[in-house]
Design an enzyme around this catalytic site. Structure first.
Site, short mmCIF file in Angstrom:
data_model
loop_
_atom_site.label_atom_id
_atom_site.label_comp_id
_atom_site.label_asym_id
_atom_site.label_seq_id
_atom_site.Cartn_x
_atom_site.Cartn_y
_atom_site.Cartn_z
N GLY A 214 0.27 2.05 7.62
CA GLY A 214 0.23 1.22 8.81
C GLY A 214 0.58 -0.24 8.60
N SER B 235 30.32 8.31 -29.29
CA SER B 235 29.88 7.17 -28.46
C SER B 235 30.04 7.49 -26.98
CB SER B 235 30.62 5.88 -28.84
OG SER B 235 32.00 6.07 -28.96
N ASP C 155 -10.24 4.04 13.45
CA ASP C 155 -10.46 4.80 14.68
C ASP C 155 -10.33 6.30 14.47
OD1 ASP C 155 -7.73 4.03 14.16
OD2 ASP C 155 -7.18 4.92 16.09
N SER D 208 33.39 15.76 -29.43
CA SER D 208 33.38 16.39 -30.75
C SER D 208 34.55 17.37 -30.83
CB SER D 208 32.06 17.13 -30.96
OG SER D 208 32.05 17.81 -32.19
N ASN E 237 -7.44 0.73 6.99
CA ASN E 237 -6.84 0.92 8.30
C ASN E 237 -7.15 2.30 8.88
OD1 ASN E 237 -5.28 0.23 10.53
ND2 ASN E 237 -3.36 0.89 9.58
N ASP F 60 6.76 -7.59 4.83
CA ASP F 60 6.35 -6.20 4.98
C ASP F 60 7.09 -5.38 3.92
OD1 ASP F 60 5.36 -3.79 5.91
OD2 ASP F 60 6.91 -3.57 7.44
N GLY G 34 0.84 -1.19 0.00
CA GLY G 34 0.00 0.00 0.00
C GLY G 34 0.87 1.24 0.00
N PRO H 220 7.78 -1.95 1.45
CA PRO H 220 7.73 -0.50 1.63
C PRO H 220 6.63 0.14 0.79
CG PRO H 220 9.60 -1.09 0.26
CD PRO H 220 9.02 -2.38 0.77
N GLY H 221 6.06 1.21 1.33
CA GLY H 221 4.99 1.92 0.63
C GLY H 221 5.48 3.11 -0.16
#
Length: 644
Positions: A53, A557, A185, A485, A182, A127, A48, A129-130
């Site tokens: 969280g 090149s 609350d 050049s 999540n 777990d 996510g 990383p987001g």
């Protein structure tokens, strides 16, 4: 600091009692171990957007499943206080975020793997990383997962990274997704918020190919709907998060082919020779006839050896050594299959790429590819489209940027054993590696082989390169002049060719400007066009070298990777890199074509040395320093070095 509200978990005494109850007593240890051995294993990831969280959720699941011991709790409590958590509250994310940088920034950087179990099942959770910068790590974790838990912050809803991780989960083959909404609350457990996010998410997964999508309202910190149904969400009638993980049927992999990548030729003494590795898929039994895919050689298995002794049958995941009834030409990098179900090889295919590096991916640039235990050189031959992760639309692109997801065609320096990713993760997933810094620049998932790779075959010719060189009276060679050049590349190449020509040598100069007037007149001076320019020149130089000519190329090149590609294509023994080391200020003062003046005035974009980089060769075969030496002396010294 995490943004979730902190809720007291009770007195330390009660916490320690809960911890100790998870430790098996001596009298029940045997039954506990037997129960563990009989449980199946589910692998899942949390993914996510940043700070949704994920680490806190895993910490809470470890807590609820009573996987935290007393010493871990004491350390966790101290760390929580040190990182700003007040009183007796606990920051569960610290159980998972192990890197110091992660704890300081409050984000997950690395992929953290944790094992835990409940009375019904064992789990390995990754777990991931987001943060968008670490999308590459999410792909790593997702590649071995059976289920994905996609977290969404109830306050923020579906974000771009949410969409990206959803799409990545689908293309790596994950079939079951749990959408954990999540921090409920922090929105007062409002049903309307939950349902609005569910509707929004449903609109982006219609074409993803998931077999199931389950949404759960949770508070990872407070434990709502993690292992027990929350009293705060009486309107929710679905499963708890752990309840769903305990009961979901683990996807079964249908191994249609037997795949055994050889990791080591085991020969402890003259009486034993075996091929060691891990059986990636399928089964092998003593008496089976197997085939070495690269050479096509066949043999019968006489023994299957393990660290514990011989076994009659090897299953997927078993680490074994195969002993055969005859000597076969096989070594590390070979793939063994059943003879009655052989594997296919190709040097061109279509794949979905996830670009993982800050340096852009360019068509024609040479990389190393690792596919199972096979290595080869590879290049992107075309970019079909880039996927817009917001709406899954297909967009045209000419190069790949960090975190881009695109479908592309690739070509290899030699045929590789392969299968589509949906049929075999072992032979369908690969990585691209930078040839210089050895960084992983992309992860790839094979879609299918290109038919033209099966329809085009090298024609065997009677007259060989050796025949042509014998007729010419000298060997073929490519002398690759590189420099800014105005450095003098064409001047020195022209003088050297004149000297060689007077001695009866067959030569040809490929000059940068001349080639762009014909073969490469369709190319500009962007990084991608410069790469393609050098690729075409290298192919032409290779053909001329095969004809027995001494080829002198005079091109800026500017990129090391492209000069290395030319060396690998032509062959190290036939390629001499000559660096004309003239400083920029001298080249700019000379400015024979007026290009530097135009670049300084803004009329000429992508001028090497001014607004486009020149990567100086680290170890050229021969360097010509700027010291005002006479052209004849420079040419004489170079010819003596070349010994032609």
């Amino acid at each position: 600091m995490k943004t979730e509200s902190m809720k007291p978990l009770g007195l330390q005494k009660n916490l320690v009692t809960s911890i100790n109850s998870s430790i098996p007593k001596e009298k029940s240890l045997k039954s506990w171990m037997e129960n563990q051995s009989q449980q199946d294993l589910l692998r899942f990831i949390t993914c996510g957007s940043v700070d949704d969280g994920k680490s806190t959720l895993i910490g809470r699941m470890l807590w609820d499943s009573k996987q935290i011991f007393e010493d871990q709790f004491c350390t966790l409590q101290a760390d929580s206080k040190r990182h700003g958590t007040q009183g007796k509250n606990i920051d569960f994310s610290l159980l998972v975020d192990g890197l110091e940088a992660e704890r300081e920034q409050g984000i997950t950087i690395d992929v953290a793997y944790r094992f835990f179990s409940t009375p019904r099942r064992k789990f390995i959770v990754a777990d991931t990383p987001g943060h968008e910068q670490y999308t590459r790590n999410m792909v790593t974790g997702a590649s071995t997962a059976d289920v994905a838990i996609l977290l969404i912050d109830a306050r923020l809803g579906v974000l771009t990274q949410t969409r990206r991780h959803t799409y990545l989960a689908s293309i790596v083959g994950i079939k079951h997704v749990i959408v954990a909404i999540n921090k409920m609350d922090l929105v007062e457990y409002q049903r309307e918020v939950f349902e609005a996010i569910c509707d929004d998410f449903a609109s982006i997964v219609k074409s993803q190919g998931f077999e199931s999508v389950t949404t759960v309202p949770i508070s990872a910190l407070n434990g709502d709907n993690i292992s027990e149904r929350s009293q705060h969400t009486p309107w929710y009638q679905g499963p708890t998060l752990l309840g769903f993980l305990e009961t979901i049927e683990i996807p079964k992999t249908d191994h249609k082919c037997t795949v055994f990548p050889v990791q080591l030729v085991s020969r402890p003494d003259s009486s034993f020779r075996g091929l060691s590795g891990t059986l990636a898929s399928g089964r092998l039994a003593v008496g089976d006839e197997v085939q070495i895919t690269t050479s096509g050689q066949k043999a019968k298995l006489t023994r299957i050896v393990t660290a514990s002794g011989d076994i009659p049958l090897a299953n997927s995941g078993d680490a074994v050594t195969l002993v055969m009834d005859r000597e076969v030409d096989a070594s590390r990098g070979d793939i063994i299959s059943r003879a009655d179900n052989p594997l296919e090889m190709t040097d061109q295919l279509e794949a979905t790429l996830v670009w993982m590096h800050e340096e852009p991916g360019l068509i024609g640039r040479s990389y190393d590819i690792k596919l199972a235990n096979q290595w080869a050189s590879a290049s992107v031959t075309s970019l079909k489209f880039r996927v817009n992760v917001n709406n899954q639309s297909k967009e045209t692109c000419t190069q790949l940027e960090l975190n881009d997801i695109a479908v592309a065609n690739l070509a290899f320096s030699k045929p590789l054993v392969h299968q589509p990713y949906k049929e075999s993760h072992t032979l369908g997933g690969f990585i691209l590696v930078d040839k210089f810094n050895h960084a992983t620049v992309a992860a790839g998932l094979i879609n299918h082989s290109l038919r033209r790779s099966q329809n085009v075959h090298r024609q065997s010719l009677n007259i060989t390169r050796e025949n042509r060189q014998r007729l010419n009276g000298h060997v073929g060679k490519v002398i690759w002049f590189t420099g800014l050049s105005g450095s003098g590349k064409s001047t020195i190449a022209n003088a050297l060719e004149m000297k060689l020509h007077t001695q009866g040598k067959r030569t040809y100069i490929l000059d940068g400007d001349n080639v762009r007037l014909g073969l490469n007149k369709d190319l500009g001076f962007t990084d991608a066009d410069r790469v393609e320019n050098i690729r075409r020149v290298a192919e032409v130089a290779k053909l001329m070298c095969d004809a027995g000519l001494i080829v002198l190329t005079a091109f800026i090149s500017p990129f090391r990777a492209d000069r290395m590609m030319a060396r690998e294509l032509i062959g190290n023994g036939n390629f001499v890199e000559v660096f004309v080391d003239t400083p920029l200020e001298v080249c700019e003062k000379r400015d024979p074509k007026g290009l530097y003046k135009k670049a300084r005035s803004g009329q000429l974009p992508n001028m090497t040395g001014i607004n486009s980089p020149y990567e100086i060769p680290h170890y050229p075969d021969y360097a010509i320093p700027y010291d005002n030496s006479d052209l004849k002396m420079i040419t004489k010294a170079l010819k003596e070095f070349l010994n032609i």
